[in-house]
Design a protein around this motif. Structure first.
Motif, PDB file in Angstrom:
ATOM      1  N   ASP A  92       0.817  -1.215   0.000  1.00 43.04           N
ATOM      2  CA  ASP A  92       0.000   0.000   0.000  1.00 43.04           C
ATOM      3  C   ASP A  92       0.853   1.270   0.000  1.00 43.04           C
ATOM      4  O   ASP A  92       0.380   2.338  -0.365  1.00 43.04           O
ATOM      5  CB  ASP A  92      -0.948   0.010   1.205  1.00 43.04           C
ATOM      6  N   ARG A  93       2.105   1.152   0.389  1.00 42.84           N
ATOM      7  CA  ARG A  93       3.011   2.307   0.433  1.00 42.84           C
ATOM      8  C   ARG A  93       3.774   2.508  -0.868  1.00 42.84           C
ATOM      9  O   ARG A  93       4.347   3.578  -1.063  1.00 42.84           O
ATOM     10  CB  ARG A  93       4.019   2.123   1.556  1.00 42.84           C
ATOM     11  N   ASP A 104       3.713   5.780  -2.972  1.00 43.02           N
ATOM     12  CA  ASP A 104       2.611   6.566  -2.420  1.00 43.02           C
ATOM     13  C   ASP A 104       2.773   8.070  -2.622  1.00 43.02           C
ATOM     14  O   ASP A 104       1.798   8.753  -2.926  1.00 43.02           O
ATOM     15  CB  ASP A 104       2.321   6.219  -0.958  1.00 43.02           C
ATOM     16  N   ARG A 145       2.072   9.014  -6.324  1.00 40.14           N
ATOM     17  CA  ARG A 145       0.668   8.699  -6.646  1.00 40.14           C
ATOM     18  C   ARG A 145      -0.299   9.658  -5.966  1.00 40.14           C
ATOM     19  O   ARG A 145      -1.246  10.134  -6.578  1.00 40.14           O
ATOM     20  CB  ARG A 145       0.310   7.271  -6.209  1.00 40.14           C
ATOM     21  N   GLN A 146      -0.055   9.933  -4.691  1.00 41.30           N
ATOM     22  CA  GLN A 146      -1.019  10.705  -3.905  1.00 41.30           C
ATOM     23  C   GLN A 146      -0.806  12.214  -3.986  1.00 41.30           C
ATOM     24  O   GLN A 146      -1.774  12.971  -3.946  1.00 41.30           O
ATOM     25  CB  GLN A 146      -0.985  10.250  -2.447  1.00 41.30           C
ATOM     26  N   TRP A 182       5.908  15.505  -4.724  1.00 42.12           N
ATOM     27  CA  TRP A 182       6.974  14.622  -5.182  1.00 42.12           C
ATOM     28  C   TRP A 182       7.899  15.354  -6.161  1.00 42.12           C
ATOM     29  O   TRP A 182       9.122  15.272  -6.038  1.00 42.12           O
ATOM     30  CB  TRP A 182       6.384  13.363  -5.824  1.00 42.12           C
ATOM     31  N   GLY A 207       8.271   4.942  -1.364  1.00 43.67           N
ATOM     32  CA  GLY A 207       7.361   4.844  -0.225  1.00 43.67           C
ATOM     33  C   GLY A 207       8.034   4.875   1.129  1.00 43.67           C
ATOM     34  O   GLY A 207       7.427   4.496   2.126  1.00 43.67           O
ATOM     35  N   ARG A 239       1.667   9.352   4.392  1.00 43.70           N
ATOM     36  CA  ARG A 239       0.588   8.780   3.553  1.00 43.70           C
ATOM     37  C   ARG A 239      -0.734   9.389   3.870  1.00 43.70           C
ATOM     38  O   ARG A 239      -1.040   9.905   4.844  1.00 43.70           O
ATOM     39  CB  ARG A 239       0.508   7.278   3.731  1.00 43.70           C
TER      40      ARG A 239
END
Length: 176
Positions: free
Chosen positions: A56-57, A60, A63-64, A69, A165, A176
Motif C-alpha cells: 500500500d506504500r 505513495d 501517486r497521492q 513529489w 514509499g 501517507r
C-alpha cells in the motif's frame, strides 16, 4: 540549510581546505557508471521490498501528491543534500582527519555522525538506512574527493526513498 551555508563559509576560510573538493565534475563523470550500477540494484531491492512488505506504500508520494513529489525531486538535492554533504563529508573530513586519519575510521565517523543525526525522525530504520548511506557517501567522497559526486549519489538514494514509499522515514511532513 543554514548549517550547510555556515559550514561552506567556514571551509572556504580554512587555509588547508582544497576548494576543489566542493566540485570536481570530472570525478563525478568518472564515478557515474559505478554510482548507476549500485543505485539500479538498490532500486530493485527497494521496490521489491516495499511491494512485498508494504504494498500500500509503494510509490505513495508520487501517486497521492505528485506536485510535492516533483518539489522533492527538484529541491531536495539543493536544499537538503548538498548542505548535508558539506557538513558530514567536507567539514567532517577536513576537521577530523587529524584525529581519525584519512581512511576507514574517518569514513566510519562520517557515516556514524550522519546516521545519528537522523535519530530525530524517531525510527531505527531512519538511523540504520542513513548509517549505510552515510558509509557509501563518505566512501565515495574519500575516493573521488568530489562533494559533487557524493551529493549526486546521496540525492539519487534520497529521491528513491521518497519515490518508493519510504519518505516518512526521513521527513515528517511527507506522510501517507
Amino acid at each position: 540549510m543554514l548549517l550547510g551555508l555556515l559550514t561552506g563559509w567556514w571551509l572556504r576560510r580554512q587555509p588547508g581546505f582544497d576548494r576543489g573538493d566542493l566540485g570536481r565534475p570530472a570525478a563525478l563523470w568518472a564515478a557515474v557508471p559505478s554510482i548507476a550500477r549500485l543505485w539500479a540494484g538498490m532500486a530493485v531491492v527497494a521496490v521489491t521490498g516495499i511491494a512485498v512488505l508494504a504494498p500500500d506504500r509503494l510509490f505513495d508520494l508520487p501517486r497521492q501528491t505528485p506536485l510535492i513529489w516533483v518539489a522533492v525531486v527538484v529541491l531536495y538535492p539543493l536544499l537538503s543534500v548538498y548542505p548535508q554533504e558539506l557538513v558530514f563529508r567536507a567539514f567532517l573530513f577536513h576537521r577530523y582527519a587529524p584525529l581519525f586519519g584519512t581512511g576507514t575510521v574517518l569514513v566510519a565517523a562520517s557515516a556514524t555522525a550522519f546516521g545519528v543525526a537522523h535519530v530525530i525522525f524517531g525510527s531505527i530504520w531512519s538511523v540504520l538506512l542513513t548509517l549505510a548511506g552515510g558509509a557509501l557517501f563518505a566512501w565515495r567522497y574519500r575516493r573521488t574527493r568530489s562533494l559533487l559526486a557524493a551529493s549526486v549519489e546521496h540525492a539519487l538514494y534520497g529521491i528513491l526513498a521518497f519515490t518508493v514509499g519510504l519518505g516518512d522515514l526521513f521527513y515528517h511532513g511527507v506522510t501517507r
